[in-house]
Structures are given as structure tokens and as C-alpha cells.
Design a protein around this motif. Structure first.
Motif, PDB file in Angstrom:
ATOM      1  N   LYS A  77     -13.458  -9.229 -15.450  1.00 17.00           N
ATOM      2  CA  LYS A  77     -14.845  -9.635 -15.705  1.00 17.00           C
ATOM      3  C   LYS A  77     -14.912 -10.706 -16.800  1.00 17.00           C
ATOM      4  N   GLU A  78     -14.186 -10.501 -17.897  1.00 12.68           N
ATOM      5  CA  GLU A  78     -14.194 -11.494 -18.985  1.00 12.68           C
ATOM      6  C   GLU A  78     -13.650 -12.831 -18.509  1.00 12.68           C
ATOM      7  N   LEU A  79     -12.572 -12.803 -17.737  1.00  9.98           N
ATOM      8  CA  LEU A  79     -12.011 -14.068 -17.224  1.00  9.98           C
ATOM      9  C   LEU A  79     -12.966 -14.734 -16.243  1.00  9.98           C
ATOM     10  N   GLU A  80     -13.615 -13.942 -15.388  1.00 15.43           N
ATOM     11  CA  GLU A  80     -14.566 -14.519 -14.421  1.00 15.43           C
ATOM     12  C   GLU A  80     -15.742 -15.178 -15.121  1.00 15.43           C
ATOM     13  N   ILE A  81     -16.184 -14.610 -16.234  1.00  8.45           N
ATOM     14  CA  ILE A  81     -17.269 -15.219 -17.002  1.00  8.45           C
ATOM     15  C   ILE A  81     -16.855 -16.599 -17.492  1.00  8.45           C
ATOM     16  N   MET A 120     -14.281 -15.472  -7.923  1.00  7.13           N
ATOM     17  CA  MET A 120     -12.908 -15.029  -7.736  1.00  7.13           C
ATOM     18  C   MET A 120     -11.969 -15.894  -8.576  1.00  7.13           C
ATOM     19  N   LEU A 121     -11.042 -15.253  -9.240  1.00  5.69           N
ATOM     20  CA  LEU A 121     -10.101 -15.959 -10.100  1.00  5.69           C
ATOM     21  C   LEU A 121      -9.000 -16.624  -9.273  1.00  5.69           C
ATOM     22  N   SER A 122      -8.640 -17.841  -9.668  1.00  2.00           N
ATOM     23  CA  SER A 122      -7.520 -18.517  -9.029  1.00  2.00           C
ATOM     24  C   SER A 122      -6.226 -17.823  -9.439  1.00  2.00           C
ATOM     25  N   PRO A 123      -5.362 -17.483  -8.474  1.00  5.08           N
ATOM     26  CA  PRO A 123      -4.109 -16.817  -8.825  1.00  5.08           C
ATOM     27  C   PRO A 123      -3.171 -17.708  -9.637  1.00  5.08           C
ATOM     28  N   ASP A 124      -3.455 -18.996  -9.676  1.00  2.95           N
ATOM     29  CA  ASP A 124      -2.585 -19.943 -10.372  1.00  2.95           C
ATOM     30  C   ASP A 124      -3.000 -20.218 -11.816  1.00  2.95           C
ATOM     31  N   ILE A 129      -8.857 -24.613 -24.363  1.00  2.27           N
ATOM     32  CA  ILE A 129      -8.307 -23.458 -23.663  1.00  2.27           C
ATOM     33  C   ILE A 129      -9.207 -22.245 -23.897  1.00  2.27           C
ATOM     34  N   VAL A 130      -9.474 -21.502 -22.834  1.00  2.00           N
ATOM     35  CA  VAL A 130     -10.260 -20.275 -22.952  1.00  2.00           C
ATOM     36  C   VAL A 130      -9.479 -19.289 -23.819  1.00  2.00           C
ATOM     37  N   PHE A 131     -10.162 -18.701 -24.803  1.00  2.00           N
ATOM     38  CA  PHE A 131      -9.522 -17.781 -25.751  1.00  2.00           C
ATOM     39  C   PHE A 131     -10.298 -16.472 -25.772  1.00  2.00           C
ATOM     40  N   ILE A 132      -9.638 -15.401 -25.344  1.00  2.00           N
ATOM     41  CA  ILE A 132     -10.258 -14.078 -25.332  1.00  2.00           C
ATOM     42  C   ILE A 132      -9.481 -13.175 -26.276  1.00  2.00           C
ATOM     43  N   MET A 133     -10.179 -12.603 -27.230  1.00  2.00           N
ATOM     44  CA  MET A 133      -9.565 -11.670 -28.172  1.00  2.00           C
ATOM     45  C   MET A 133      -9.510 -10.301 -27.503  1.00  2.00           C
ATOM     46  N   VAL A 134      -8.351  -9.647 -27.580  1.00  2.00           N
ATOM     47  CA  VAL A 134      -8.144  -8.315 -27.026  1.00  2.00           C
ATOM     48  C   VAL A 134      -7.660  -7.457 -28.177  1.00  2.00           C
ATOM     49  N   SER A 135      -8.515  -6.536 -28.642  1.00  2.00           N
ATOM     50  CA  SER A 135      -8.176  -5.871 -29.890  1.00  2.00           C
ATOM     51  C   SER A 135      -8.726  -4.458 -29.991  1.00  2.00           C
TER      52      SER A 135
END
Length: 125
Positions: free
Chosen positions: A119-123, A1-5, A82-88
Motif C-alpha cells: 500500500k505504501e509503495l502504491e501510494i 499495480m506495482l511494476s515488478p522491475d 528517490i522514494v524514501f519510506i521509513m520502516v521502524s
């Protein structure tokens, strides 16, 4: 579960796309969401504001595109973890390989859903 903060930075030159991504993040329970209109502005925010946990960045942007933004983040020892996720919309295999090679933690292609972002953030967390 992702932290809301979790402190998330959404970087996209499209105001509409930033609003969509922010809405999906809020629907996933996240509350600390910031935005930037290009990689240059995003880099300035990461360097000047403390505590960011993740970046969700578009690939195609003026001023500083997503790949160059990613490279700049990874080259800066103060923010390179810092976690970096490309959204494209760019789903070319070469682009995905370039993003991963340069340190992206994830790659989401448009169109996407709030579940895919979660899902990507949880990973990563």
C-alpha cells in the motif's frame, strides 16, 4: 499495480529484518531488491549504483541512522527524488513528523504486513 522491475533498496542493520522485508517485497511481485546494513552503506549504493526507485529504511541503525540517511539522500541532487519510506519500530509522533519534515514519502511502523508495504509503495508509484 506495482511494476515488478522497481529497483528497491532495503536498509536495516538487522539481517533478519532485511530478509523479512525482502521476502514481503518478493511476495508483492517485486524482483529487483538490494540491501544495505546501515545508512552509510545505503548512501554509497544509491550514489554508486544507478536506477534505484525506492528505499525502505530502518530508523535505528549504527554508523548512519535512518533520519540522517534520509537527510543525506534529500541533500544530494543526484538521488534526492528517490522514494524514501521509513520502516521502524519507532512509532513516536515526533519521529514520524521529523521523517516527513525531512522528506520521507511514507512511514511504516513495525510490526507490519506485506499488504502495508504494498500500500505504501502504491501510494508513491
Amino acid at each position: 499495480m506495482l511494476s515488478p522491475d522497481l529497483k528497491i533498496l532495503v536498509v536495516d542493520d538487522s539481517k533478519t529484518m532485511r530478509m523479512i522485508v525482502k521476502k514481503m517485497l518478493r511476495q508483492n511481485g517485486l524482483k529487483n531488491i538490494h540491501e544495505a546494513k546501515n545508512g552509510k552503506e545505503g548512501l554509497e549504493k544509491l550514489r554508486n549504483e544507478k536506477g534505484f526507485d525506492a528505499v525502505l529504511s530502518d530508523w535505528s541503525m549504527p554508523v548512519l541512522n535512518g533520519l540522517d540517511f534520509l537527510k543525506a539522500v534529500r541533500a544530494d541532487e543526484k538521488i534526492n527524488s528517490i522514494v524514501f519510506i521509513m520502516v521502524s519500530a519507532e512509532s513516536l509522533v515526533d519521529n514520524i513528523k521529523a521523517a516527513v519534515k525531512n522528506g520521507a514519502n511514507g512511514y511504516i511502523t513495525k510490526p507490519f504486513t506485506k499488504e502495508k508495504i504494498k500500500k505504501e509503495l502504491e501510494i508513491c508509484f
